[in-house]
Design a protein around this motif. Structure first.
Motif, PDB file in Angstrom:
ATOM      1  N   LYS A  10       2.407   8.198  29.177  1.00 19.88           N
ATOM      2  CA  LYS A  10       2.064   7.380  30.331  1.00 19.88           C
ATOM      3  C   LYS A  10       0.935   6.452  29.912  1.00 19.88           C
ATOM      4  O   LYS A  10       0.307   6.639  28.868  1.00 19.88           O
ATOM      5  CB  LYS A  10       1.640   8.247  31.517  1.00 19.88           C
ATOM      6  N   LEU A  11       0.675   5.447  30.738  1.00 16.93           N
ATOM      7  CA  LEU A  11      -0.384   4.510  30.415  1.00 16.93           C
ATOM      8  C   LEU A  11      -1.735   5.207  30.409  1.00 16.93           C
ATOM      9  O   LEU A  11      -2.016   6.066  31.237  1.00 16.93           O
ATOM     10  CB  LEU A  11      -0.402   3.363  31.423  1.00 16.93           C
ATOM     11  N   GLY A  12      -2.557   4.827  29.445  1.00 19.77           N
ATOM     12  CA  GLY A  12      -3.890   5.412  29.359  1.00 19.77           C
ATOM     13  C   GLY A  12      -4.294   5.584  27.913  1.00 19.77           C
ATOM     14  O   GLY A  12      -3.472   5.463  27.003  1.00 19.77           O
ATOM     15  N   GLY A  13      -5.574   5.835  27.675  1.00 19.14           N
ATOM     16  CA  GLY A  13      -6.053   5.975  26.311  1.00 19.14           C
ATOM     17  C   GLY A  13      -7.264   6.864  26.230  1.00 19.14           C
ATOM     18  O   GLY A  13      -7.805   7.321  27.234  1.00 19.14           O
ATOM     19  N   GLU A  14      -7.680   7.103  24.991  1.00 17.62           N
ATOM     20  CA  GLU A  14      -8.863   7.914  24.732  1.00 17.62           C
ATOM     21  C   GLU A  14      -9.715   7.206  23.688  1.00 17.62           C
ATOM     22  O   GLU A  14      -9.206   6.425  22.879  1.00 17.62           O
ATOM     23  CB  GLU A  14      -8.470   9.307  24.235  1.00 17.62           C
TER      24      GLU A  14
END
Length: 200
Positions: A10-14
């Protein structure tokens, strides 16, 4: 990792510290113009180049981010942990230069003009994850460290060297890491001069 944890899809990051590499063909616009009547041959030429370059990235534990025409972007230390990511990125850069030299030997036998590449490597904090929109997204990295790696690649032509690395990469490698300082340079889009390094 995605198979074990579908929530990652899913969209998103770290935030992670990565070593990023950009590799680009010198004079590709001229090459493409020269081959404009035979785009299939141009495609074959680029694929013959990108195949060994991609193999080098994979062999050194890197992640291929994307291909941008004749260019390749890769990074180390995501999604899997790679503690020696700066060393691996630099080793991959060296091997890429060697791979192009080997390919040019083949080209000479076939009457094809040799290719040259420029490589930019930088290390720093980035956001890495699924970027894009709800309709389409890619696993990628963004951040100032990524931008600098791309700028360094573009500067290799002006400075007449095949590879440039940022100060953070040199620091991560430490003394004897295989880089030598070229001094400070003004990088387009950055307010302060940047220390740059090339292969010893």
């Amino acid at each position: 990792q995605l198979a074990r944890d579908p929530e990652r899809l899913k969209l998103g990051g770290e935030r992670r510290t990565l070593s990023i590499l950009f590799c680009d063909v010198r004079g590709f616009t001229t090459i493409a113009e020269r081959m404009k009547s035979d785009p299939e041959a141009l495609t074959r030429l680029i694929n013959r180049l990108l195949n060994p370059l991609s193999a080098v990235v994979i062999a050194h534990g890197g992640t291929i981010d994307k291909y941008i025409g004749d260019a390749l972007m890769a990074f180390w230390n995501a999604p899997l942990d790679v503690p020696d990511h700066a060393a691996r990125a630099l080793a991959a850069g060296r091997r890429m230069i060697g791979a192009v030299a080997a390919l040019n030997s083949e080209f000479a036998d076939e009457g094809i003009a040799p290719l040259a590449i420029g490589i930019g490597i930088n290390t720093g904090s980035c956001i890495v994850g699924n970027m894009g929109s709800g309709a389409r997204f890619d696993y990628s990295a963004i951040g100032d460290a990524v931008n600098l790696a791309a700028r360094l690649e573009g500067m290799t032509k002006d400075l007449g060297v095949p590879l440039l690395a940022g100060e953070a990469t040199a620091t991560a490698l430490g003394p004897g890491g295989g880089l030598r300082a070229l001094g400070e340079a003004r990088v387009r889009g950055r307010a302060t001069p940047t220390r740059i390094f090339t292969l010893e």
